[in-house]
Motif scaffolding. Structure first.
Motif, PDB file in Angstrom:
ATOM      1  N   GLU A 100      41.083  72.752  41.261  1.00 39.81           N
ATOM      2  CA  GLU A 100      40.690  73.911  41.414  1.00 39.81           C
ATOM      3  C   GLU A 100      40.925  74.809  40.224  1.00 39.81           C
ATOM      4  OE1 GLU A 100      39.633  77.714  44.502  1.00 39.81           O
ATOM      5  OE2 GLU A 100      41.069  75.942  45.064  1.00 39.81           O
ATOM      6  N   ARG A 120      30.112  82.044  44.658  1.00 37.54           N
ATOM      7  CA  ARG A 120      31.088  82.438  45.722  1.00 37.54           C
ATOM      8  C   ARG A 120      31.233  83.598  46.350  1.00 37.54           C
ATOM      9  NH1 ARG A 120      35.977  79.944  41.768  1.00 37.54           N
ATOM     10  NH2 ARG A 120      35.632  77.742  42.348  1.00 37.54           N
ATOM     11  N   ARG A 137      32.836  80.164  52.379  1.00 41.38           N
ATOM     12  CA  ARG A 137      32.468  78.887  52.286  1.00 41.38           C
ATOM     13  C   ARG A 137      32.142  78.048  53.671  1.00 41.38           C
ATOM     14  NH1 ARG A 137      37.253  77.352  47.975  1.00 41.38           N
ATOM     15  NH2 ARG A 137      36.334  77.967  46.027  1.00 41.38           N
ATOM     16  N   TRP A 190      35.908  74.004  46.604  1.00 41.43           N
ATOM     17  CA  TRP A 190      35.834  74.468  45.354  1.00 41.43           C
ATOM     18  C   TRP A 190      34.969  73.753  44.511  1.00 41.43           C
ATOM     19  CZ3 TRP A 190      37.301  71.722  41.308  1.00 41.43           C
ATOM     20  CH2 TRP A 190      37.962  70.432  41.539  1.00 41.43           C
ATOM     21  N   ASP A 223      31.101  74.528  44.513  1.00 40.76           N
ATOM     22  CA  ASP A 223      30.727  75.721  43.873  1.00 40.76           C
ATOM     23  C   ASP A 223      30.138  75.233  42.433  1.00 40.76           C
ATOM     24  OD1 ASP A 223      31.098  77.192  46.043  1.00 40.76           O
ATOM     25  OD2 ASP A 223      33.128  77.817  45.383  1.00 40.76           O
TER      26      ASP A 223
END
Length: 295
Positions: free
Chosen positions: A141, A161, A167, A178, A181
């Motif tokens: 991430e 986001r 999420r 992550w 995204d």
């Protein structure tokens, strides 16, 4: 001959032609404006075409080879069975490497990043030497945020986001991570599809492909709830609208460059390693996802 009491001939000529001169000037101005508009329209069309053009076979082969060499050097216990390459920009890829652990017998997908940089040397200041490097590293991430900031699209990912900061679970593709995204960004901003490599050949994959879960891609229905993030630019990333996406960053602009760098050679080859950093023989941490089939 005297022109006393009369208008001099030159003034008569100027008076007679002034209207025509004005029209000619305006016509030329309009013609130049039309030519400029046509040129701009052509450039816009060329840029739009380049935005969605797939990576060249040479680039795909360089990334595949560099990622495979990275695995072979740092994880000799792993057998590479296939790869998927997801182009975020022309100079940044997500790479999913399907591997089999020869010691433990399990298979999973190792997540890597591939970043292209312009190489150079320090001589009082940074000077490019004409080489291009592919830097391979583990995906995480923090690493992806750093890369997306450097390549100019992290703000767009943050907008995605913001549309769903918690999420929440999506039925068609499970828990959103992550990494998803960035895959949503890839789909919403119309990047070229991912490519798979297996059996000695590349093949395009379905839009929304997720290397961590090949059976459940990101669908258009899933992406619909995030379209507000792409609305301000009509689904075109600012890195392409601004023209910065095609020029790789320089090694000199990167502080503490991690990963392993490979020198891009001719015709899709990798001509060697560059001594600009090293990666210890660590594991993939949470970037590796068990797939069960190695696919």
């Amino acid at each position: 001959m005297s022109f006393r009491g009369a208008v001099p001939p030159l003034l008569l000529i100027l008076a007679a032609t002034a209207g025509n001169l004005g029209c000619d000037t305006e016509a030329r101005r309009q013609k130049r404006a039309e030519e400029a508009r046509a040129r701009q329209a052509w450039e816009d069309a060329q840029r739009r075409e380049a935005e969605t053009a797939p990576p060249t076979p040479e680039v795909l082969e360089q990334v595949r080879t560099a990622a495979g060499d990275f695995i072979g050097e740092h994880h000799p216990e792993l057998l590479v069975e296939g790869q998927t390459l997801t182009p975020l920009t022309p100079n940044l890829f997500l790479v999913g490497v399907s591997v089999k652990d020869l010691l433990k017998g399990n298979t999973y997908v190792a997540q890597l990043t591939a970043e292209r940089l312009r190489d150079g040397e320090w001589d009082g200041e940074f000077k490019e030497n004409g080489r291009l490097l592919w830097v391979i590293d583990y995906a995480s991430e923090a690493r992806m945020k750093e890369l997306a900031l450097r390549h100019g699209f992290q703000g767009e990912v943050e907008r995605i986001r913001y549309e769903d900061p918690e999420r929440r679970h999506l039925a068609s593709w499970g828990h959103r991570t992550w990494l998803d995204d960035y895959l949503l960004w890839h789909l919403l901003f119309h990047r070229p599809v991912s490519y798979g490599w297996r059996g000695g050949a590349f093949s395009p994959l379905a839009p929304g492909f997720r290397a961590s879960d090949p059976g459940r891609p990101v669908t258009e229905q899933d992406a619909a709830r995030f379209r507000g993030a792409a609305a301000p630019t009509g689904g075109r990333s600012m890195v392409f609208l601004g023209g910065s996406a095609w020029r790789p960053p320089t090694v000199g602009s990167v502080q503490g460059l991690p990963g392993q760098a490979f020198v891009a050679g001719p015709r899709g080859s990798i001509s060697g390693k560059a001594p600009i950093g090293a990666v210890g023989r660590g594991g993939f941490g949470h970037a590796g996802h068990v797939s069960g089939t190695g696919g």
